[in-house]
Motif scaffolding. Sequence first.
Motif, PDB file in Angstrom:
ATOM      1  N   ALA A 113      45.713  40.725  28.844  1.00  0.00           N
ATOM      2  CA  ALA A 113      44.852  39.543  28.952  1.00  0.00           C
ATOM      3  C   ALA A 113      45.517  38.338  28.308  1.00  0.00           C
ATOM      4  CB  ALA A 113      43.511  39.816  28.282  1.00  0.00           C
ATOM      5  N   GLU A 114      45.344  37.182  28.961  1.00  0.00           N
ATOM      6  CA  GLU A 114      45.780  35.897  28.421  1.00  0.00           C
ATOM      7  C   GLU A 114      44.603  34.933  28.556  1.00  0.00           C
ATOM      8  OE1 GLU A 114      49.202  34.490  30.543  1.00  0.00           O
ATOM      9  OE2 GLU A 114      50.217  36.427  30.377  1.00  0.00           O
ATOM     10  N   SER A 116      43.731  30.779  28.151  1.00  0.00           N
ATOM     11  CA  SER A 116      44.245  29.438  27.916  1.00  0.00           C
ATOM     12  C   SER A 116      43.384  28.416  28.639  1.00  0.00           C
ATOM     13  CB  SER A 116      45.692  29.351  28.417  1.00  0.00           C
ATOM     14  OG  SER A 116      46.195  28.045  28.268  1.00  0.00           O
ATOM     15  N   GLN A 117      43.004  27.356  27.926  1.00  0.00           N
ATOM     16  CA  GLN A 117      42.268  26.232  28.502  1.00  0.00           C
ATOM     17  C   GLN A 117      40.993  26.666  29.225  1.00  0.00           C
ATOM     18  OE1 GLN A 117      43.893  22.798  29.104  1.00  0.00           O
ATOM     19  NE2 GLN A 117      45.403  23.296  27.565  1.00  0.00           N
ATOM     20  N   GLY A 118      40.291  27.669  28.682  1.00  0.00           N
ATOM     21  CA  GLY A 118      39.027  28.114  29.254  1.00  0.00           C
ATOM     22  C   GLY A 118      39.161  29.049  30.448  1.00  0.00           C
ATOM     23  N   VAL A 119      40.387  29.490  30.746  1.00  0.00           N
ATOM     24  CA  VAL A 119      40.600  30.410  31.861  1.00  0.00           C
ATOM     25  C   VAL A 119      41.178  31.714  31.315  1.00  0.00           C
ATOM     26  CG1 VAL A 119      41.791  30.819  34.054  1.00  0.00           C
ATOM     27  CG2 VAL A 119      40.976  28.517  33.497  1.00  0.00           C
ATOM     28  N   LEU A 120      40.486  32.800  31.622  1.00  0.00           N
ATOM     29  CA  LEU A 120      40.929  34.132  31.237  1.00  0.00           C
ATOM     30  C   LEU A 120      41.704  34.733  32.398  1.00  0.00           C
ATOM     31  CD1 LEU A 120      40.824  36.667  29.379  1.00  0.00           C
ATOM     32  CD2 LEU A 120      38.706  37.264  30.577  1.00  0.00           C
ATOM     33  N   ARG A 121      42.891  35.266  32.098  1.00  0.00           N
ATOM     34  CA  ARG A 121      43.705  35.944  33.107  1.00  0.00           C
ATOM     35  C   ARG A 121      43.856  37.400  32.673  1.00  0.00           C
ATOM     36  NH1 ARG A 121      48.819  37.759  33.613  1.00  0.00           N
ATOM     37  NH2 ARG A 121      49.756  37.744  35.675  1.00  0.00           N
ATOM     38  N   LEU A 122      43.329  38.304  33.495  1.00  0.00           N
ATOM     39  CA  LEU A 122      43.432  39.743  33.227  1.00  0.00           C
ATOM     40  C   LEU A 122      44.323  40.382  34.278  1.00  0.00           C
ATOM     41  CD1 LEU A 122      39.766  40.859  32.526  1.00  0.00           C
ATOM     42  CD2 LEU A 122      41.679  41.082  30.983  1.00  0.00           C
ATOM     43  N   ARG A 123      45.267  41.164  33.842  1.00  0.00           N
ATOM     44  CA  ARG A 123      46.137  41.892  34.765  1.00  0.00           C
ATOM     45  C   ARG A 123      45.864  43.384  34.572  1.00  0.00           C
ATOM     46  NH1 ARG A 123      48.577  42.029  39.562  1.00  0.00           N
ATOM     47  NH2 ARG A 123      50.322  43.449  39.507  1.00  0.00           N
ATOM     48  N   ILE A 124      45.481  44.041  35.662  1.00  0.00           N
ATOM     49  CA  ILE A 124      45.224  45.478  35.628  1.00  0.00           C
ATOM     50  C   ILE A 124      46.142  46.127  36.665  1.00  0.00           C
ATOM     51  CG2 ILE A 124      43.504  47.311  35.749  1.00  0.00           C
ATOM     52  CD1 ILE A 124      41.348  45.116  35.397  1.00  0.00           C
ATOM     53  N   PRO A 125      47.176  46.828  36.197  1.00  0.00           N
ATOM     54  CA  PRO A 125      48.110  47.434  37.148  1.00  0.00           C
ATOM     55  C   PRO A 125      47.518  48.671  37.813  1.00  0.00           C
ATOM     56  CG  PRO A 125      48.743  47.997  34.914  1.00  0.00           C
ATOM     57  CD  PRO A 125      47.558  47.062  34.809  1.00  0.00           C
ATOM     58  N   LYS A 126      48.075  49.004  38.961  1.00  0.00           N
ATOM     59  CA  LYS A 126      47.681  50.247  39.629  1.00  0.00           C
ATOM     60  C   LYS A 126      48.254  51.416  38.846  1.00  0.00           C
ATOM     61  CE  LYS A 126      47.096  48.507  44.296  1.00  0.00           C
ATOM     62  NZ  LYS A 126      47.578  48.541  45.682  1.00  0.00           N
ATOM     63  N   ALA A 127      47.534  52.530  38.879  1.00  0.00           N
ATOM     64  CA  ALA A 127      48.027  53.748  38.237  1.00  0.00           C
ATOM     65  C   ALA A 127      49.274  54.207  38.973  1.00  0.00           C
ATOM     66  CB  ALA A 127      46.949  54.831  38.273  1.00  0.00           C
ATOM     67  N   GLN A 128      50.102  54.957  38.285  1.00  0.00           N
ATOM     68  CA  GLN A 128      51.368  55.406  38.863  1.00  0.00           C
ATOM     69  C   GLN A 128      51.151  56.125  40.197  1.00  0.00           C
ATOM     70  OE1 GLN A 128      54.190  54.405  37.496  1.00  0.00           O
ATOM     71  NE2 GLN A 128      55.342  55.287  39.185  1.00  0.00           N
ATOM     72  N   HIS A 129      50.132  56.983  40.284  1.00  0.00           N
ATOM     73  CA  HIS A 129      49.899  57.728  41.521  1.00  0.00           C
ATOM     74  C   HIS A 129      49.454  56.827  42.685  1.00  0.00           C
ATOM     75  CE1 HIS A 129      45.735  57.529  40.046  1.00  0.00           C
ATOM     76  NE2 HIS A 129      45.378  57.714  41.315  1.00  0.00           N
ATOM     77  N   ALA A 130      48.990  55.625  42.385  1.00  0.00           N
ATOM     78  CA  ALA A 130      48.521  54.718  43.436  1.00  0.00           C
ATOM     79  C   ALA A 130      49.566  53.667  43.813  1.00  0.00           C
ATOM     80  CB  ALA A 130      47.238  54.031  42.989  1.00  0.00           C
ATOM     81  N   GLN A 131      50.687  53.632  43.068  1.00  0.00           N
ATOM     82  CA  GLN A 131      51.740  52.663  43.356  1.00  0.00           C
ATOM     83  C   GLN A 131      52.459  53.032  44.655  1.00  0.00           C
ATOM     84  OE1 GLN A 131      53.024  50.006  41.480  1.00  0.00           O
ATOM     85  NE2 GLN A 131      51.662  50.193  39.736  1.00  0.00           N
TER      86      GLN A 131
END
Length: 140
Positions: A113-114, A116-131
């Motif tokens: 999560a990041e 900045s300036q009132g905006v939240l950025r969440l990165r959720i990667p795919k699980a290895q088996h779903a890549q």
Amino acid sequence: MTTAQTATATAKNPDALATARLPSERPRYSDSTLTPPVDVVEDDGGITLYADLPGVPRDKLTLNVESDTLTIEGESALPVPDGLQSSHTEVGLARFRRLFTLSKELDTEQVSAEFSQGVLRLRIPKAQHAQPRRIDVKVG
């Protein structure tokens, strides 16, 4: 504005009631929450969420992942400068809350999560088996 004038103004324009009320007559929404707008972008590696949380300081932002549920909560308080008084406030104390059910294809242990300036950025990667993966074909 008298009660009769308020009723007449409301009948002509339903939004007039909000502007006709005195600040002391405005309803209190202390237990209600606002739903922040969120953009979700998916790519081969996972998903990225962008949540707008205006006025929320970092120390009033809470992110939780429990089982397959992501919860975003925040609270903003927009201060009024000393010596001034607000004549109209639509959102005095805003509480934001948004819930998401996450796919089993996402790796909830690797959320980043990041903010900045009132905006939240969440990165959720795919699980290895779903890549997506390439399978080599042997000649033989």
